[in-house]
Scaffold this motif. Structure first.
Motif, PDB file in Angstrom:
ATOM      1  N   PRO A 110       0.812  -1.224   0.000  1.00  0.00           N
ATOM      2  CA  PRO A 110       0.000   0.000   0.000  1.00  0.00           C
ATOM      3  C   PRO A 110       0.842   1.268   0.000  1.00  0.00           C
ATOM      4  O   PRO A 110       1.998   1.279   0.446  1.00  0.00           O
ATOM      5  N   PHE A 111       0.241   2.318  -0.515  1.00  0.00           N
ATOM      6  CA  PHE A 111       0.774   3.669  -0.330  1.00  0.00           C
ATOM      7  C   PHE A 111       0.257   4.164   1.020  1.00  0.00           C
ATOM      8  O   PHE A 111      -0.393   3.439   1.763  1.00  0.00           O
ATOM      9  N   PHE A 112       0.565   5.392   1.361  1.00  0.00           N
ATOM     10  CA  PHE A 112       0.109   5.948   2.626  1.00  0.00           C
ATOM     11  C   PHE A 112      -1.417   5.898   2.729  1.00  0.00           C
ATOM     12  O   PHE A 112      -2.131   6.185   1.777  1.00  0.00           O
ATOM     13  N   ALA A 113      -1.897   5.509   3.902  1.00  0.00           N
ATOM     14  CA  ALA A 113      -3.310   5.578   4.239  1.00  0.00           C
ATOM     15  C   ALA A 113      -3.417   6.176   5.637  1.00  0.00           C
ATOM     16  O   ALA A 113      -2.412   6.283   6.354  1.00  0.00           O
ATOM     17  N   ALA A 114      -4.608   6.544   6.030  1.00  0.00           N
ATOM     18  CA  ALA A 114      -4.788   7.278   7.291  1.00  0.00           C
ATOM     19  C   ALA A 114      -4.730   6.336   8.486  1.00  0.00           C
ATOM     20  O   ALA A 114      -5.727   6.081   9.165  1.00  0.00           O
ATOM     21  N   THR A 115      -3.539   5.803   8.747  1.00  0.00           N
ATOM     22  CA  THR A 115      -3.278   4.981   9.930  1.00  0.00           C
ATOM     23  C   THR A 115      -2.428   5.790  10.905  1.00  0.00           C
ATOM     24  O   THR A 115      -1.825   6.805  10.515  1.00  0.00           O
ATOM     25  N   PRO A 116      -2.337   5.379  12.155  1.00  0.00           N
ATOM     26  CA  PRO A 116      -1.507   6.121  13.112  1.00  0.00           C
ATOM     27  C   PRO A 116      -0.064   6.298  12.650  1.00  0.00           C
ATOM     28  O   PRO A 116       0.522   7.375  12.826  1.00  0.00           O
ATOM     29  N   MET A 117       0.532   5.257  12.045  1.00  0.00           N
ATOM     30  CA  MET A 117       1.918   5.372  11.595  1.00  0.00           C
ATOM     31  C   MET A 117       2.049   6.417  10.489  1.00  0.00           C
ATOM     32  O   MET A 117       2.951   7.251  10.497  1.00  0.00           O
ATOM     33  N   ALA A 118       1.122   6.401   9.531  1.00  0.00           N
ATOM     34  CA  ALA A 118       1.159   7.368   8.440  1.00  0.00           C
ATOM     35  C   ALA A 118       0.865   8.777   8.936  1.00  0.00           C
ATOM     36  O   ALA A 118       1.458   9.756   8.461  1.00  0.00           O
ATOM     37  N   GLU A 119      -0.042   8.890   9.899  1.00  0.00           N
ATOM     38  CA  GLU A 119      -0.381  10.210  10.427  1.00  0.00           C
ATOM     39  C   GLU A 119       0.799  10.829  11.174  1.00  0.00           C
ATOM     40  O   GLU A 119       1.001  12.048  11.122  1.00  0.00           O
ATOM     41  N   GLU A 120       1.582  10.003  11.851  1.00  0.00           N
ATOM     42  CA  GLU A 120       2.787  10.523  12.509  1.00  0.00           C
ATOM     43  C   GLU A 120       3.770  11.051  11.468  1.00  0.00           C
ATOM     44  O   GLU A 120       4.352  12.122  11.628  1.00  0.00           O
ATOM     45  N   PHE A 121       3.946  10.297  10.388  1.00  0.00           N
ATOM     46  CA  PHE A 121       4.830  10.732   9.303  1.00  0.00           C
ATOM     47  C   PHE A 121       4.301  12.035   8.694  1.00  0.00           C
ATOM     48  O   PHE A 121       5.056  12.974   8.444  1.00  0.00           O
ATOM     49  N   SER A 168       3.326  -9.105  -5.648  1.00  0.00           N
ATOM     50  CA  SER A 168       3.417  -7.923  -4.792  1.00  0.00           C
ATOM     51  C   SER A 168       2.436  -6.901  -5.359  1.00  0.00           C
ATOM     52  O   SER A 168       2.729  -6.243  -6.360  1.00  0.00           O
ATOM     53  N   ILE A 169       1.278  -6.823  -4.735  1.00  0.00           N
ATOM     54  CA  ILE A 169       0.154  -6.052  -5.281  1.00  0.00           C
ATOM     55  C   ILE A 169       0.168  -4.640  -4.703  1.00  0.00           C
ATOM     56  O   ILE A 169       0.041  -4.450  -3.490  1.00  0.00           O
ATOM     57  N   ALA A 170       0.294  -3.654  -5.579  1.00  0.00           N
ATOM     58  CA  ALA A 170       0.289  -2.254  -5.151  1.00  0.00           C
ATOM     59  C   ALA A 170      -1.143  -1.739  -5.052  1.00  0.00           C
ATOM     60  O   ALA A 170      -1.917  -1.843  -6.003  1.00  0.00           O
ATOM     61  N   ILE A 171      -1.481  -1.190  -3.893  1.00  0.00           N
ATOM     62  CA  ILE A 171      -2.760  -0.503  -3.686  1.00  0.00           C
ATOM     63  C   ILE A 171      -2.363   0.932  -3.354  1.00  0.00           C
ATOM     64  O   ILE A 171      -2.098   1.278  -2.201  1.00  0.00           O
ATOM     65  N   ASP A 172      -2.302   1.785  -4.371  1.00  0.00           N
ATOM     66  CA  ASP A 172      -1.499   2.998  -4.204  1.00  0.00           C
ATOM     67  C   ASP A 172      -2.014   4.238  -4.934  1.00  0.00           C
ATOM     68  O   ASP A 172      -1.275   5.204  -5.094  1.00  0.00           O
ATOM     69  N   GLY A 173      -3.285   4.211  -5.362  1.00  0.00           N
ATOM     70  CA  GLY A 173      -3.806   5.389  -6.057  1.00  0.00           C
ATOM     71  C   GLY A 173      -3.084   5.716  -7.330  1.00  0.00           C
ATOM     72  O   GLY A 173      -3.142   6.853  -7.828  1.00  0.00           O
ATOM     73  N   GLY A 174      -2.360   4.732  -7.897  1.00  0.00           N
ATOM     74  CA  GLY A 174      -1.636   4.943  -9.147  1.00  0.00           C
ATOM     75  C   GLY A 174      -0.197   5.390  -8.968  1.00  0.00           C
ATOM     76  O   GLY A 174       0.492   5.683  -9.959  1.00  0.00           O
ATOM     77  N   LYS A 175       0.304   5.401  -7.723  1.00  0.00           N
ATOM     78  CA  LYS A 175       1.669   5.909  -7.471  1.00  0.00           C
ATOM     79  C   LYS A 175       2.710   5.180  -8.301  1.00  0.00           C
ATOM     80  O   LYS A 175       3.606   5.812  -8.879  1.00  0.00           O
TER      81      LYS A 175
END
Length: 254
Positions: free
Chosen positions: A180-191, A244-251
């Motif tokens: 995955p690309f960034f999603a609204a999880t605690p780890m991503a929100e800290e970043f 390895s499946i990318a779920i990434d909004g097209g990144k």
């Protein structure tokens, strides 16, 4: 809508206390799964779900092994294992990164997946059935500046996934990675908070900046990532392995 596709399946999830892991716990429980959950923090279970919960440091071989043994003693097998536990890093030029930071990020993200599979696979091999899903990242598929430890770890997860898939496909076991690309999880929100602060803003500004780098112009929703997790573990998805499946909004299409 839940359709019971995981009725009585024994699903092991690491990093089950928050982020993708916590949502996956609820979704698999709603689909009838029996759960073996672990996290370095306390993980909860949905009401009515049949589950065991252990505090496990995924970098500690003895703890990982003990959790697998307890799961099999309780449920008799492991049908699906999701190696989701992970940790990020602050953006740091490679030459400025401490060895301690590099080794910590590699240990949690890569050694944790290796140890998970090491103790998940024997029972699956014996039963000649099973699914393993390793949570990697878009960072395991491409480069990014100042993220050397995280990229090294997630590239390692992709490599471990491919190696394991080649070894056990003929034994009825599928092994894939979700990236995955960034999603609204605690780890991503800290970043994102750190990123936004550099421009005088906060989490929302940081998330917007991250999302602007994708063709869809946004970060992911955690539920979108977890939906892909369930799809890759679905019993009807029987011919997908080593991917390895990318779920990434097209990144990764850029």
């Amino acid at each position: 809508m839940a359709d019971g596709r995981f009725d009585n399946k024994v699903v092991m999830i690491t990093g089950a206390a928050s982020g993708f892991g916590a949502i996956a716990v609820r979704r698999f429980a709603a689909e009838g799964a029996r759960l073996a959950l672990s996290d370095i923090a306390a993980a909860g279970t949905p009401e009515g779900a049949e589950a065991i919960v252990d505090r496990v440091d995924v970098t500690d071989e003895a703890q990982v092994a003990a959790h697998a043994v307890r799961t099999i003693e309780r449920f008799g097998r492991i049908d699906i294992a999701i190696n989701n536990a992970g940790a990020g890093q602050s953006p740091t030029p490679l030459q400025d990164m401490s060895l301690d930071t590099f080794e910590r990020v590699l240990a949690i993200n890569a050694r944790g997946v290796f140890l998970g599979m090491k103790y998940q696979l024997p029972g699956m091999i014996e039963n000649r059935a099973g699914v393993i899903l390793n949570i990697a990242s878009v960072a395991g598929l491409r480069g990014s500046p100042q993220m050397s430890a995280y990229l090294a770890a997630k590239h390692a997860v992709v490599g471990l996934t491919k190696a394991a898939a080649c070894e056990v496909a003929h034994k009825g076991i599928r092994v894939n990675a979700l990236c995955p690309f960034f999603a609204a999880t605690p780890m991503a929100e800290e970043f994102a908070a750190n990123l936004g602060a550099r421009r005088g803003g906060g989490v929302e500004e940081g998330m917007a900046q991250l999302g602007s780098g994708t063709p869809m112009r946004r970060v992911g929703r955690p539920e979108e990532i977890v939906q892909a997790m369930l799809w890759l573990c679905d019993p009807v998805n029987s011919y997908t392995t080593g991917q390895s499946i990318a779920i990434d909004g097209g990144k990764t299409a850029i």
